[in-house]
Design a protein around this motif. Structure first.
Motif, PDB file in Angstrom:
ATOM      1  N   THR B  72       1.155  -1.090  -0.467  1.00 47.58           N
ATOM      2  CA  THR B  72      -0.153  -0.203  -0.175  1.00 47.58           C
ATOM      3  C   THR B  72       1.102   1.248  -0.017  1.00 47.58           C
ATOM      4  O   THR B  72       0.504   1.954  -0.479  1.00 47.58           O
ATOM      5  CB  THR B  72      -0.389  -0.233   0.936  1.00 47.58           C
ATOM      6  N   HIS B  89      -8.714  -2.804   0.110  1.00 45.69           N
ATOM      7  CA  HIS B  89      -7.462  -2.476   1.948  1.00 45.69           C
ATOM      8  C   HIS B  89      -7.784  -0.112   1.645  1.00 45.69           C
ATOM      9  O   HIS B  89      -8.370   0.029   0.455  1.00 45.69           O
ATOM     10  CB  HIS B  89      -6.398  -2.468   1.695  1.00 45.69           C
ATOM     11  N   VAL B  91      -6.568   2.596   3.555  1.00 46.53           N
ATOM     12  CA  VAL B  91      -5.705   2.900   4.166  1.00 46.53           C
ATOM     13  C   VAL B  91      -5.886   4.171   5.132  1.00 46.53           C
ATOM     14  O   VAL B  91      -5.704   4.844   4.509  1.00 46.53           O
ATOM     15  CB  VAL B  91      -3.993   2.985   3.785  1.00 46.53           C
ATOM     16  N   ILE B  98      -4.445  -0.142   7.973  1.00 47.65           N
ATOM     17  CA  ILE B  98      -5.046  -0.573   7.100  1.00 47.65           C
ATOM     18  C   ILE B  98      -6.361  -1.745   7.903  1.00 47.65           C
ATOM     19  O   ILE B  98      -6.048  -2.222   8.859  1.00 47.65           O
ATOM     20  CB  ILE B  98      -4.204  -1.571   6.620  1.00 47.65           C
ATOM     21  N   THR B 127      -7.458   0.244  -3.402  1.00 51.52           N
ATOM     22  CA  THR B 127      -6.859   0.917  -2.579  1.00 51.52           C
ATOM     23  C   THR B 127      -7.359   1.941  -2.246  1.00 51.52           C
ATOM     24  O   THR B 127      -7.162   3.715  -2.613  1.00 51.52           O
ATOM     25  CB  THR B 127      -5.052   1.311  -2.402  1.00 51.52           C
TER      26      THR B 127
END
Lengths: 136, 136
Positions: B72, B89, B91, B98, B127
């Motif tokens: 990430t 995910h 972040v 996460i 992400t």
DNA sequence: ATCCTACAATGGACAGAGTCCAAGTCAAGA
DNA sequence: TCTTGACTTGGACTCTGTCCATTGTAGGAT
């Protein structure tokens, strides 16, 4: 890209031959060079340019929002001059080729509130993976 | 996670104490450890385990599809044992926390044919970035 | 045109993440 | 219990990136 040089000058950038060459190397569409590749190409025009300068300049271009940092493989970061038009990336799992792509819709809209865990969500990066025509 | 150990044995894995400990460290939800973190935790139970063995074992778990590799931030890769349920995910840009999240819809559906450039597209990783409650 | 000086470039040392390999160890089938 | 091929080890090595003291220079001031 010469308008980039103008913008940078307007922001108080001291214009050195090194910075000019780095900016010129990062010109075009679907350009996703690693720092070392940028250094190699810059060195063809300016043989004594150092790696540190290339890293510094790339970092500044990223901080100014003129270039986007892309890491698609956990190895070297790549630098994408197409930072003004929002886009995502399509990566070939075979040869690593990268294309800029523009999906329809907003990925943020697909993350419902109960999946945000109280985060203030500000953006989303999408990496599509597949095989390019040559690798398929 | 003990069913993981069963699955691995069934696939012909030679069951060593090192592999068992690595698999046990990678247990739970929202676990996203780096290889070094896995090594540190494994070493609490098995002090002489080597970094190379941790890297080997993580690589094997990824190849078997039991663990997903997540990068990430362009720094160390993280290892996510929640590989059997598709997820994305979220972040935190502040502290790096996460969370696993499950967006609605299929990101692949948002990439029209003319944006695929002849690629055979097989997957998409998303992400989401933002600030977690503590950092906001 | 020349001088100044703060900002930039240099290169070499260093750090973090990961890979490789030759030698030693051991799980598990015979 | 023996055997053997798979596994582990630790250290050297690579790759990517950062740091820093020194040297150089862009561009405003004179």
């Amino acid at each position: 890209m010469s308008d980039l040089l103008e913008r940078l000058r307007g922001r108080g950038w001291r214009m050195t031959s090194q910075r000019r060459v780095v900016a010129e190397v990062l010109d075009g569409d679907h350009v996703h060079l690693t720092a070392d590749e940028v250094h190699a190409r810059a060195a063809r025009r300016l043989p004594e340019i150092s790696r540190a300068t290339v890293y510094n300049t790339l970092g500044e271009l990223v901080a100014l929002g003129e270039v986007a940092e892309v890491s698609t493989d956990g190895r070297a970061k790549r630098y994408d001059p197409n930072a003004h038009r929002p886009h995502q990336h399509l990566v070939c799992s075979g040869c690593g080729a990268i294309r800029d792509v523009r999906p329809t819709g907003d990925p943020l809209a697909d993350l419902p509130a109960q999946e945000r865990f109280g985060f203030t969500v500000s953006g989303a990066e999408v990496t599509y993976r597949g095989l390019c025509p040559s690798c398929a």
